[in-house]
Enzyme design. Structure first.
Site, PDB file in Angstrom:
ATOM      1  N   GLU A 148       0.847  -1.201   0.000  1.00 30.36           N
ATOM      2  CA  GLU A 148       0.000   0.000   0.000  1.00 30.36           C
ATOM      3  C   GLU A 148       0.879   1.246   0.000  1.00 30.36           C
ATOM      4  O   GLU A 148       2.098   1.147   0.161  1.00 30.36           O
ATOM      5  CB  GLU A 148      -0.927  -0.003   1.231  1.00 30.36           C
ATOM      6  CG  GLU A 148      -2.020  -1.062   1.144  1.00 30.36           C
ATOM      7  CD  GLU A 148      -2.991  -1.063   2.306  1.00 30.36           C
ATOM      8  OE1 GLU A 148      -4.131  -1.479   2.099  1.00 30.36           O
ATOM      9  OE2 GLU A 148      -2.604  -0.667   3.417  1.00 30.36           O
TER      10      GLU A 148
ATOM     11  N   ARG B 235      -1.056   8.947   9.235  1.00 34.77           N
ATOM     12  CA  ARG B 235      -0.883   7.513   9.485  1.00 34.77           C
ATOM     13  C   ARG B 235      -0.477   6.776   8.217  1.00 34.77           C
ATOM     14  O   ARG B 235      -1.055   6.980   7.146  1.00 34.77           O
ATOM     15  CB  ARG B 235      -2.201   6.922  10.001  1.00 34.77           C
ATOM     16  CG  ARG B 235      -2.184   5.413  10.092  1.00 34.77           C
ATOM     17  CD  ARG B 235      -3.468   4.882  10.670  1.00 34.77           C
ATOM     18  NE  ARG B 235      -4.604   5.070   9.800  1.00 34.77           N
ATOM     19  CZ  ARG B 235      -5.060   4.158   8.946  1.00 34.77           C
ATOM     20  NH1 ARG B 235      -4.452   2.998   8.815  1.00 34.77           N
ATOM     21  NH2 ARG B 235      -6.131   4.412   8.218  1.00 34.77           N
TER      22      ARG B 235
ATOM     23  N   ARG C 229      -0.847   8.994   1.837  1.00 34.25           N
ATOM     24  CA  ARG C 229      -2.229   9.425   1.554  1.00 34.25           C
ATOM     25  C   ARG C 229      -2.455  10.921   1.500  1.00 34.25           C
ATOM     26  O   ARG C 229      -3.268  11.399   0.726  1.00 34.25           O
ATOM     27  CB  ARG C 229      -3.126   8.888   2.669  1.00 34.25           C
ATOM     28  CG  ARG C 229      -3.480   7.504   2.405  1.00 34.25           C
ATOM     29  CD  ARG C 229      -4.448   7.016   3.393  1.00 34.25           C
ATOM     30  NE  ARG C 229      -4.432   5.583   3.210  1.00 34.25           N
ATOM     31  CZ  ARG C 229      -4.903   4.711   4.045  1.00 34.25           C
ATOM     32  NH1 ARG C 229      -5.473   5.126   5.153  1.00 34.25           N
ATOM     33  NH2 ARG C 229      -4.859   3.440   3.785  1.00 34.25           N
TER      34      ARG C 229
ATOM     35  N   HIS D 136     -11.467   9.688   6.684  1.00 33.58           N
ATOM     36  CA  HIS D 136     -11.250   8.250   6.873  1.00 33.58           C
ATOM     37  C   HIS D 136     -10.762   7.900   8.271  1.00 33.58           C
ATOM     38  O   HIS D 136     -11.185   6.894   8.839  1.00 33.58           O
ATOM     39  CB  HIS D 136     -10.217   7.808   5.834  1.00 33.58           C
ATOM     40  CG  HIS D 136      -9.897   6.351   5.828  1.00 33.58           C
ATOM     41  ND1 HIS D 136     -10.831   5.392   5.533  1.00 33.58           N
ATOM     42  CD2 HIS D 136      -8.729   5.686   6.079  1.00 33.58           C
ATOM     43  CE1 HIS D 136     -10.261   4.187   5.585  1.00 33.58           C
ATOM     44  NE2 HIS D 136      -9.000   4.342   5.930  1.00 33.58           N
TER      45      HIS D 136
ATOM     46  N   HIS E 170      -9.014   9.636   2.998  1.00 32.42           N
ATOM     47  CA  HIS E 170      -8.585   8.545   2.116  1.00 32.42           C
ATOM     48  C   HIS E 170      -8.759   9.038   0.687  1.00 32.42           C
ATOM     49  O   HIS E 170      -9.809   9.594   0.338  1.00 32.42           O
ATOM     50  CB  HIS E 170      -9.415   7.285   2.363  1.00 32.42           C
ATOM     51  CG  HIS E 170      -8.799   6.045   1.798  1.00 32.42           C
ATOM     52  ND1 HIS E 170      -8.685   5.831   0.447  1.00 32.42           N
ATOM     53  CD2 HIS E 170      -8.239   4.969   2.394  1.00 32.42           C
ATOM     54  CE1 HIS E 170      -8.086   4.663   0.250  1.00 32.42           C
ATOM     55  NE2 HIS E 170      -7.803   4.118   1.408  1.00 32.42           N
TER      56      HIS E 170
END
Ligand code: FAD
Ligand code: SIN
Length: 539
Positions: free
Chosen positions: A112, A386, A290, A351, A240
């Site tokens: 990811e 994060r 992100r 998110h 997100h």
């Protein structure tokens, strides 16, 4: 009605369920949850859990990726121990009955954004659902855990609740349990405990567009703040980059997530001209952290006046897409989008909350007897942004630590000797004005989306702050006069969270990680956490 227990856990996501199982080996546990027991953010988690499993990966690489994503605000000691405890936690979940996806009898690992290696352990694209299932199944075999569904924690019990108000200002403040509304019976229960663990999850519902289910209304942060606990870094709301855009109604108040693992699998973001735009923004392109991808999409949308961008995975093998992403494939198919042949329309959505209730290495908050684990906590591991799939990991690691701490220390803890008053709703009336709640909720979500979203400015924050103050005053007046009901409690908590997000954002005079403001586009040299604490009497 009064109930006593050793340990009260509030919330039935991964953090609450995992800690309940572990604590039940040495103490009595009551776990309250405001809806059905599987309703949680956890249940919707797709991508998986990050952990160092493969031979060509290392703790140092995972630590470094986490710190790079966290944009200078991670607590590096906590990151180190999070990462080192990761593989053990995956084993714990497997021992508790979780079936992760295997390839040739080994854990299959996805990639990811922000990860330098494949390290995402998963159960296809339904990882959270599988974990929730396994933990709930396990709990059903443990008699020492009492789960109370449809029980909404309203407020923590502290010195403020004592009849003798001289105690209210004593320090340190203690938590002795919680007042909980049994929503089916319409009755408030007083649960008195030696220790209380908040595992209430996130606050994405404060925003109009969110991947979070309806339960994510920030109740834990609001309760803890009202009780006087320190909360921190709440300006760092993670958007997100890719939630499904479709013109139909949003079901259950949330947007469907298109997992980052789709980009990890090779998905490419295209604008309305069919141009792959990510290389203009970052050399890591679609797999940049992100905050960068979400801002890039936001910029493309604003520049072009578009409603969505496209995520294209059609160049990959169709059968492999269906095997890896059965849930996403089926959801899109239901909306007449065949993701093996057509690009997916996507937009960013709120998110995850990187901030929360400030805790230490053992998840202790600043109130004695109160712990916080999972998304509701601020452990320091996420910093300003994060890293993908570090949230489920953090929830298990800190849940495990609370148990280790309590195993040694619970014997030294006694129930309070104070007389805790019953819930007092004398003088309140049942309201038939629920429209006030639904309207205020819509107003709050819209203004947070418009003014306190991906890109912020002093002026927008100032406008938002004033409007949220008005809402706060109106809803508090209504609350004091009215017999409580769930949506009123949720709105009250959402307003408190919104106000804390805005205050934290106003305190941060820089752009860092998930907080981007046009008035201070640069980094400060010595960044600090933004900590807020309610020093007033709770009403
Ligand atoms: P939750 O799972 O949200 O559980 C909170 C519980 O508290 C719920 O049971 C709720 O009903 C209860 N509760 C709340 N308020 C009250 C109250 N007042 N009284 C009583 N009960 C209450 N993270 C990853 O690491 N990997 C992923 O792949 C991933 N995918 C995600 C996909 C989606 C769509 C979403 C929304 C999140 C995803 N995340 C992922 C984030 C991750 O799922 C959450 O951060 C994590 O599950 C939080 O777990 P938790 O136990 O802290 O809270
Ligand atoms: C996702 O699957 O993209 C969500 C992963 C996460 O939030 O960590």
């Amino acid at each position: 009605m009064e109930i006593k227990t050793d340990v009260l856990i509030i919330g039935s996501g991964i953090a609450g369920l995992f800690s309940a199982i572990k604590i039940s080996s040495f103490a009595d546990v009551i776990l309250v949850t405001k809806k059905e027991k599987n309703e949680s953010n956890t249940n919707y988690a797709q991508g998986g859990i990050a952990a160092v499993i493969s031979g060509d990966d290392s703790f140092d690489k995972h630590i470094n990726d986490t710190i790079v994503a966290g944009a200078g605000l991670c607590n590096e000691e906590e990151v180190k121990s999070l990462v080192e405890d990761g593989p053990g936690c995956i084993n714990d979940l497997i021992e508790l009955g979780t079936h992760f996806t295997l390839e040739e009898e080994k854990l299959h690992l996805l990639k990811e954004g922000g990860h330098s290696k494949n390290r995402i352990v998963h159960a296809h694209d339904l990882t959270g659902k599988e974990i929730e299932r396994a933990l709930i199944d396990k709990i059903s075999t443990i008699p020492g855990i009492r789960i109370m569904e449809n029980c909404f924690a309203i407020d923590l019990i502290t010195e403020h609740n004592l009849k003798n108000q001289k105690n209210a200002e004593s320090t340190p403040r203690h938590c002795w349990g919680a007042y909980v509304q049994n929503s089916k019976l319409n009755r408030v229960i007083k649960i008195i405990s030696k220790v209380t663990i908040l595992a209430t999850g996130g606050l994405g519902q404060v925003y109009l567009h969110t991947t979070n289910p309806a339960i994510a209304t920030g109740d834990g942060v609001a309760m803890a703040y009202r009780a006087g606990a320190k909360v921190g870094n709440l300006e760092f709301i993670q958007f997100h980059p890719t939630s499904l855009y479709h013109s139909g109604p949003v079901t259950d108040r949330h947007s469907f997530l298109i997992s980052e693992a789709v980009r990890g699998f090779g998905g490419i973001l295209l604008n309305s001209s069919g141009e792959a735009f990510m290389q203009k923004y970052d050399t890591r392109k679609e797999l940049a952290p992100r905050d960068i991808v979400a801002r890039a999409i936001d910029n493309e949308l604003k520049k072009r006046g578009d409603d969505f961008v496209l995520l294209d995975i059609t160049h990959k093998n169709g059968e492999e897409i269906k095997t890896h992403f059965p849930n996403i494939y089926a959801k899109c198919r239901g909306l007449n989008i065949d993701i093996t042949a057509q690009p997916i329309p996507v937009v960013p959505a709120a998110h995850y909350s990187c901030g929360g209730i400030v805790v230490d290495h053992f998840a202790k908050t600043s109130l004695k007897g109160l712990f916080a684990i999972g998304e509701v906590a601020m452990t320091g591991v996420h910093g300003a942004n994060r890293l993908a799939s570090n949230s489920l990991l953090e929830a298990v690691v800190y849940a495990k630590r609370v148990c280790e701490y309590l195993k040694l220390n619970l014997v030294k803890t006694e129930q309070t000797k104070h007389i805790i008053p019953d819930w007092d709703d004398s003088g309140t009336l049942t309201s038939d004005e629920k429209v006030l709640i639904s309207h205020s909720q819509k107003e709050l979500k819209q203004l947070m989306w418009d003014y306190v979203g991906i890109v912020r400015s002093d002026l927008r924050l100032n406008f938002a702050g004033r409007r949220v103050n008005n809402l706060y005053t109106e809803v508090e007046e209504f609350y004091k006069k009215t017999k409580i009901f769930d949506s009123l409690l949720e709105l009250r908590d959402m307003i408190t969270c919104a106000s804390l997000i805005i205050k934290s954002a106003e305190m941060r005079k820089e752009s860092r990680g998930l907080h981007f403001t046009t008035d201070y586009p640069d980094y400060l040299r010595s960044p600090k956490d933004t900590i807020l604490q309610n020093t007033f009497h709770r009403s």
